[in-house]
Design an enzyme around this catalytic site. Structure first.
Site, PDB file in Angstrom:
ATOM      1  N   HIS A  57       0.726  -1.109   0.146  1.00  0.00           N
ATOM      2  CA  HIS A  57      -0.059   0.082  -0.001  1.00  0.00           C
ATOM      3  C   HIS A  57       0.870   1.298   0.063  1.00  0.00           C
ATOM      4  CE1 HIS A  57      -3.958  -1.101   0.126  1.00  0.00           C
ATOM      5  NE2 HIS A  57      -4.055  -1.996   1.050  1.00  0.00           N
TER       6      HIS A  57
ATOM      7  N   GLU B 160      -5.077  -3.498  12.666  1.00  0.00           N
ATOM      8  CA  GLU B 160      -6.286  -3.077  11.728  1.00  0.00           C
ATOM      9  C   GLU B 160      -6.759  -4.677  11.136  1.00  0.00           C
ATOM     10  OE1 GLU B 160      -6.975  -1.007   7.394  1.00  0.00           O
ATOM     11  OE2 GLU B 160      -4.844  -1.205   8.152  1.00  0.00           O
TER      12      GLU B 160
END
Length: 441
Positions: A268, A333
């Site tokens: 990412h 997360e």
């Protein structure tokens, strides 16, 4: 391309493990003074000059040749056109993912409720959708049609009447997949603006952009800073940090699978965090070897390398029990329980945005099409917050209806408490409604 991986190795048995872990997890998401001031100036300009400021900033920051706000509005017909421009396979994948996301979120809907007490007093809760939600979608290289689905569909399931999407189009480049996702998800209006100026427009409204009740969706540091500043004027979903994955493995999963799972978040951006925890030291060695082997095959190898070397880690623990303790300490997360019997460990997981159970459940499935939302708490905030969902687009109003008898009974209690707080008007307001035969008690 030559890459060099040097992922950190930690051992929970080391006396300074806690300090090293804290350092690894630390993330400064606060904007610097220059960014903060620039965002404040942009917000002020949009509030004062509305559409004109949006056009000016879009010309300056995105290189878009727009002469008026009309050049920055996409109608529903343009979204429908995008559906015809993507490949049949892409359309099928978007529609299947949307169906699964919608089906999952339908189960989150909350209904209004009431109950009646013996004296006729009625108490309850009225659940109402927001009138209008704003969806920020990154543009350019960071184009995520999956995020459109994950943000817009829960709003529509909640009953939000209008979903307004803003998406920057650097140099006028439209992403057909993003527009097609918006069409499938039921987005009502699209403005091709981005950055802090788009957030300000959604929060305060302009001549053309309607004011919304809540802003959701990811963005860069300018978007995040703007969301901080407009919170209170509107609701926001969260201030998201970099992507994270924590894999807890018993050492029996294919190390190539685990390495690629770590890569799936590391790609990412350079600040993303990928961590593996296992009681098997030899398995950690095998995963490290897989990282070195697979890294050169990755298209985003440079980004992955910086992420893995800068914020990644392989952590050895005493046993699986300690692995779970470390997982709860990190509050990731994304948490993969890549173990033989994940269900046995699930009751002990207290803090995680999303939990991926078993060796075959890669985090990537949750990003796109499993069904649960991929907008998740980061940077340890899973300790107190939850994934984006239908409940984020619904608000609750308390319902209180007192019968004459109920008002009399409750009035006596309220009177005592109000006078204890020296709030005489409160007390007398309640006392007016106490029945005559009760006032002497």
């Amino acid at each position: 391309m030559t890459v060099s991986t040097a992922i950190a190795r930690l051992n929970a048995a080391d006396p300074d493990f806690a300090r090293h872990l804290d350092h690894l997890l630390s993330w400064a998401s606060v904007s610097d003074d220059a960014v903060n001031q620039r965002v404040l100036d942009i917000i002020k300009a949009v509030r004062e000059r509305g559409d004109a400021a949006l056009v000016e900033f879009t010309q300056r920051f995105d290189g878009v040749d727009a002469s008026s706000i009309d050049d920055l509005i996409l109608g529903r017909e343009r979204l429908e056109l995008a559906l015809t421009r993507i490949t049949p396979a892409q359309r099928q994948a978007l529609e299947k993912a949307a169906d699964r996301v919608r089906m999952y979120h339908e189960r989150q809907k909350q209904d209004s409720w009431q109950y009646t007490e013996a004296d006729g007093t009625v108490l309850g809760q009225k659940v109402t959708p927001l009138d209008r939600a704003g969806l920020y979608v990154p543009g350019g290289k960071a184009s995520y049609p999956s995020s459109v689905l994950m943000n817009a569909i829960p709003a529509k399931v909640a009953g939000v009447a209008e979903v307004v999407m803003v998406v920057p189009t650097p140099r006028g480049e439209l992403n057909e997949l993003v527009l097609a996702a918006a069409c499938i998800a039921g987005v009502d209006r699209v403005f091709t603006v981005g950055g802090a100026q788009a957030v300000a427009a959604l929060a305060y409204g302009t001549e053309s952009v309607p004011q919304v009740d809540k802003i959701v969706g990811p963005g860069n540091i300018y978007v995040a800073t703007a969301k901080r500043h407009v919170f209170g004027q509107v609701g926001i979903d969260m201030i998201a940090g970099p992507s994270e994955i924590l894999v807890v493995c018993d050492g029996q999963t294919d190390p190539d699978w685990i390495a690629m799972d770590l890569f799936s978040q590391a790609e990412h951006d350079e600040d993303a965090q990928a961590i593996l925890v296992s009681p098997d030291g030899e398995f950690l060695d095998r995963v490290a070897a897989s990282i070195d082997k697979l890294m050169p095959t990755m298209e985003r190898a440079e980004i992955i390398e910086k992420s893995i070397n800068g914020r990644g880690a392989l952590i050895q623990v005493r046993d699986m029990q300690q692995a779970i303790e470390v997982a709860n300490r990190i509050a990731p997360e994304h948490l993969e329980l890549s173990v033989a019997d994940p269900q046995a460990w699930l009751p002990q997981i207290r803090h995680a945005g999303a939990i991926f159970m078993g060796r075959h459940t890669s985090e990537a499935l949750g990003d796109y099409c499993a069904g649960p939302n991929h907008v998740l708490p980061t940077s340890g905030t899973a300790r107190f917050s939850s994934p984006l969902g239908v409940y984020d687009f619904q608000k609750r109003s308390s319902i209180i209806f007192c019968s004459e008898q109920g008002a009399s009974e409750l009035g006596q209690t309220a009177s005592v408490l109000a006078r204890g707080e020296s709030l005489t008007a409160h007390a007398r307001s309640a006392e007016y409604r106490i029945l005559a035969d009760k006032k002497g008690n």
